[in-house]
Design a protein around this motif. Structure first.
Motif, PDB file in Angstrom:
ATOM      1  N   ALA A 176     -79.420 -70.472  91.584  1.00  0.00           N
ATOM      2  CA  ALA A 176     -81.727 -70.871  90.921  1.00  0.00           C
ATOM      3  C   ALA A 176     -81.721 -69.130  91.252  1.00  0.00           C
ATOM      4  N   ILE A 177     -80.846 -68.168  91.613  1.00  0.00           N
ATOM      5  CA  ILE A 177     -81.176 -67.267  91.084  1.00  0.00           C
ATOM      6  C   ILE A 177     -81.441 -66.062  90.301  1.00  0.00           C
ATOM      7  N   VAL A 178     -79.784 -66.797  89.114  1.00  0.00           N
ATOM      8  CA  VAL A 178     -79.431 -66.376  87.896  1.00  0.00           C
ATOM      9  C   VAL A 178     -79.948 -67.055  86.778  1.00  0.00           C
ATOM     10  N   LEU A 179     -80.556 -68.112  87.043  1.00  0.00           N
ATOM     11  CA  LEU A 179     -81.009 -68.767  86.015  1.00  0.00           C
ATOM     12  C   LEU A 179     -82.254 -68.599  86.311  1.00  0.00           C
ATOM     13  N   GLY A 180     -83.276 -68.060  87.030  1.00  0.00           N
ATOM     14  CA  GLY A 180     -84.699 -67.423  87.369  1.00  0.00           C
ATOM     15  C   GLY A 180     -85.046 -66.610  86.621  1.00  0.00           C
ATOM     16  N   VAL A 181     -83.653 -65.720  86.426  1.00  0.00           N
ATOM     17  CA  VAL A 181     -83.565 -64.445  85.802  1.00  0.00           C
ATOM     18  C   VAL A 181     -83.143 -64.569  84.337  1.00  0.00           C
ATOM     19  N   LEU A 182     -82.060 -65.332  83.935  1.00  0.00           N
ATOM     20  CA  LEU A 182     -81.993 -65.608  82.179  1.00  0.00           C
ATOM     21  C   LEU A 182     -83.107 -66.128  81.765  1.00  0.00           C
ATOM     22  N   VAL A 183     -83.986 -67.229  82.518  1.00  0.00           N
ATOM     23  CA  VAL A 183     -84.840 -67.904  81.412  1.00  0.00           C
ATOM     24  C   VAL A 183     -86.184 -67.248  82.169  1.00  0.00           C
ATOM     25  N   GLY A 184     -86.642 -66.048  82.732  1.00  0.00           N
ATOM     26  CA  GLY A 184     -87.250 -65.077  82.492  1.00  0.00           C
ATOM     27  C   GLY A 184     -87.249 -63.594  81.411  1.00  0.00           C
ATOM     28  N   ALA A 185     -85.845 -63.728  81.730  1.00  0.00           N
ATOM     29  CA  ALA A 185     -85.282 -62.574  79.801  1.00  0.00           C
ATOM     30  C   ALA A 185     -85.904 -62.952  78.863  1.00  0.00           C
ATOM     31  N   VAL A 186     -85.637 -64.032  78.566  1.00  0.00           N
ATOM     32  CA  VAL A 186     -85.113 -64.670  77.020  1.00  0.00           C
ATOM     33  C   VAL A 186     -87.048 -65.830  76.898  1.00  0.00           C
ATOM     34  N   ALA A 187     -87.750 -65.702  78.401  1.00  0.00           N
ATOM     35  CA  ALA A 187     -89.029 -65.526  78.124  1.00  0.00           C
ATOM     36  C   ALA A 187     -90.370 -64.293  77.185  1.00  0.00           C
ATOM     37  N   VAL A 188     -89.572 -63.097  78.114  1.00  0.00           N
ATOM     38  CA  VAL A 188     -89.883 -61.639  77.453  1.00  0.00           C
ATOM     39  C   VAL A 188     -89.275 -61.437  76.568  1.00  0.00           C
ATOM     40  N   TRP A 189     -88.329 -61.966  76.010  1.00  0.00           N
ATOM     41  CA  TRP A 189     -88.219 -61.755  74.613  1.00  0.00           C
ATOM     42  C   TRP A 189     -88.663 -62.490  73.543  1.00  0.00           C
ATOM     43  N   GLY A 190     -88.901 -63.966  73.779  1.00  0.00           N
ATOM     44  CA  GLY A 190     -89.476 -64.079  73.203  1.00  0.00           C
ATOM     45  C   GLY A 190     -91.856 -63.750  72.938  1.00  0.00           C
ATOM     46  N   VAL A 191     -91.974 -63.772  73.929  1.00  0.00           N
ATOM     47  CA  VAL A 191     -93.430 -62.327  74.143  1.00  0.00           C
ATOM     48  C   VAL A 191     -93.666 -61.844  73.195  1.00  0.00           C
ATOM     49  N   LEU A 192     -92.006 -60.518  73.173  1.00  0.00           N
ATOM     50  CA  LEU A 192     -92.280 -59.637  72.450  1.00  0.00           C
ATOM     51  C   LEU A 192     -91.260 -59.846  71.401  1.00  0.00           C
ATOM     52  N   ASP A 193     -91.166 -60.375  70.478  1.00  0.00           N
ATOM     53  CA  ASP A 193     -90.821 -60.973  68.824  1.00  0.00           C
ATOM     54  C   ASP A 193     -91.830 -61.432  68.809  1.00  0.00           C
ATOM     55  N   ARG A 194     -93.035 -62.966  68.856  1.00  0.00           N
ATOM     56  CA  ARG A 194     -94.496 -62.449  68.969  1.00  0.00           C
ATOM     57  C   ARG A 194     -95.500 -61.275  68.527  1.00  0.00           C
ATOM     58  N   TRP A 195     -95.212 -60.859  69.801  1.00  0.00           N
ATOM     59  CA  TRP A 195     -95.896 -59.450  69.855  1.00  0.00           C
ATOM     60  C   TRP A 195     -95.641 -58.532  68.433  1.00  0.00           C
ATOM     61  N   ARG A 196     -93.832 -58.629  68.255  1.00  0.00           N
ATOM     62  CA  ARG A 196     -94.070 -57.920  67.352  1.00  0.00           C
ATOM     63  C   ARG A 196     -93.661 -58.097  65.488  1.00  0.00           C
ATOM     64  N   ALA A 197     -94.115 -59.269  65.249  1.00  0.00           N
ATOM     65  CA  ALA A 197     -94.816 -60.225  64.232  1.00  0.00           C
ATOM     66  C   ALA A 197     -92.943 -60.637  63.467  1.00  0.00           C
ATOM     67  N   VAL A 198     -91.798 -60.905  64.135  1.00  0.00           N
ATOM     68  CA  VAL A 198     -90.954 -60.942  63.944  1.00  0.00           C
ATOM     69  C   VAL A 198     -90.555 -62.124  62.717  1.00  0.00           C
ATOM     70  N   PRO A 199     -90.492 -62.417  61.845  1.00  0.00           N
ATOM     71  CA  PRO A 199     -90.850 -62.977  60.941  1.00  0.00           C
ATOM     72  C   PRO A 199     -89.867 -64.528  61.207  1.00  0.00           C
ATOM     73  N   ARG A 200     -91.043 -65.467  61.024  1.00  0.00           N
ATOM     74  CA  ARG A 200     -90.228 -67.470  61.896  1.00  0.00           C
ATOM     75  C   ARG A 200     -89.308 -66.860  62.919  1.00  0.00           C
ATOM     76  N   PRO A 201     -90.184 -66.551  63.857  1.00  0.00           N
ATOM     77  CA  PRO A 201     -89.762 -66.651  64.383  1.00  0.00           C
ATOM     78  C   PRO A 201     -89.295 -68.434  65.865  1.00  0.00           C
ATOM     79  N   GLU A 202     -89.633 -68.796  65.365  1.00  0.00           N
ATOM     80  CA  GLU A 202     -89.628 -70.351  65.697  1.00  0.00           C
ATOM     81  C   GLU A 202     -88.073 -70.953  64.935  1.00  0.00           C
ATOM     82  N   ILE A 203     -87.490 -70.488  64.045  1.00  0.00           N
ATOM     83  CA  ILE A 203     -86.562 -70.736  63.682  1.00  0.00           C
ATOM     84  C   ILE A 203     -85.066 -69.754  63.964  1.00  0.00           C
ATOM     85  N   THR A 204     -85.915 -68.285  64.017  1.00  0.00           N
ATOM     86  CA  THR A 204     -84.631 -67.611  64.475  1.00  0.00           C
ATOM     87  C   THR A 204     -84.097 -67.732  66.243  1.00  0.00           C
TER      88      THR A 204
END
Length: 151
Positions: free
Chosen positions: A38-66
């Motif tokens: 559970a701890i490992v799963l939470g860390v992995l999910v949190g890291a991906v969510a933060v990376w997704g936020v940063l991608d939207r914030w940095r305006a990465v082109p076509r982030p959904e497809i990426t």
């Protein structure tokens, strides 16, 4: 380098390492497996969510497809690397486990990447994107060159 390759490759290695660590710790303490997972799963999910936020914030082109392609790459990559990691470091898992890892394990890993990234991309819409270079931000704050004679 393509954005999806970086995300998929990094997350494949991270997920495979997490699978190997959880398997190794489970071998040593079978009763504590639920908490560790559970701890490992939470860390992995949190890291991906933060990376997704940063991608939207940095305006990465076509982030959904990426993130979709990155999730598929991470799923298959983590499946292969996870079987290799478990066979080398934990319990000599054989090639017979590869089929299960490439179907169910890869699909689960892909969902663990794509869904939190999607949530992160949605959350990132509310952040104000960066405005450009440092000089532009400095000028916006009232800095920059002065006009008129120096005193």
């Amino acid at each position: 380098m393509r954005f999806w390759l970086l995300r998929g490759g990094v997350l494949a290695v991270v997920h495979a390492a997490a699978q190997t660590v959880v398997a190794a710790l489970t071998v040593r303490d079978p009763t504590g497996q639920g908490t560790i997972a559970a701890i490992v799963l939470g860390v992995l999910v949190g890291a991906v969510a933060v990376w997704g936020v940063l991608d939207r914030w940095r305006a990465v082109p076509r982030p959904e497809i990426t993130w979709l392609i990155a999730a598929l790459v991470a799923g298959w990559g983590a499946a292969v690397l996870g079987v290799i990691g478990r066979s080398v470091f934990v319990d000599q898992t054989g090639a017979s486990e590869l089929g299960t890892a490439l179907t169910g394990g890869a699909a689960f890993t892909a969902l663990l990447v794509f869904v939190p990234a999607g949530v992160g991309l949605l959350a990132g819409k509310w952040l104000k994107p960066p405005t450009g270079d440092a000089a532009g931000r400095h000028a916006q704050r009232g800095g920059g060159t002065r006009s008129g004679p120096r005193s």
